[in-house]
Design an enzyme around this catalytic site. Sequence first.
Site: not given
Length: 282
Positions: A148, A141, A143, A72
């Site tokens: 996400e 979380d 991801h 990314d």
Amino acid sequence: MRLVILEDYDQASEWAAKYICNRIIQFKPNQGRYFTLGLPTGSTPLGCYKKLIEYHKNGDLSFKYVKTFNMDEYVGLPRNHPESYHSYMWNNFFKHIDIDPNNAHILDGNAPDLQAECDAFEKKIEEAGGIDLFVGGIGPDGHIAFNEPGSSLSSRTRLKTLAMDTILANAKYFDGDLSKVPTMALTVGVGTVMDAREVMILITGAHKAFALYKAIEEGVNHMWTVSAFQQHPRTIFVCDEDATLELRVKTVKYFKDGCKAKRLSSSLMLKATLYMHVTSFN
């Protein structure tokens, strides 16, 4: 699916680096046959990168015939900004090894046409023959990359709006100033990573423990995108003891016993090979 549990962050980083090193060496890359490696950023892989640099400087590993594809990049952050993932990769890894800069692929978050940039990135991966080993990390979380919670598990490389939890977590890299943290990024999709022939996910620290629990003890869930890799035929989760705090005792024991059995099997095979080698001279 394998879960490799090491005592601490340093041991987990070294194990991961050795695994990558062995995979590249076993592949025997050359001018006509490159090894393709997917790479993450963040704090988790830093120890692994340091070890890979060490192996390279010791003469044990070359990246001359390796192509890399990063997961990314932030949108709108100048490439030379100290917190861009271009800067991260060059400062923490690429400039210390012998990789050809033309073979280190990172998404351009300042491209005039962001969707075209994403499509071109997918095309480059395809032209390289796909990813041999995709290394990733996760957020608290669950991801992976910037996929996400709620992301499609079949998603491809695309523009993604970052969740507030991610923005808050990344604020530490921007002097704690939320106004400086990018709110959008280009990211490979879950499906992009799933297409790799092998996936290794690094998970360390107690703050990632619940995410690891969701990744391996519950079902596949698009709200915890890392859980998708339960369905990959060759996934390895590499973690430290702290990251296992939310796992059931029997789960930890199962995977630890499996690692012991694998080490014993490898040791017996090595002894058998040495015995055959010795007896062949008698």
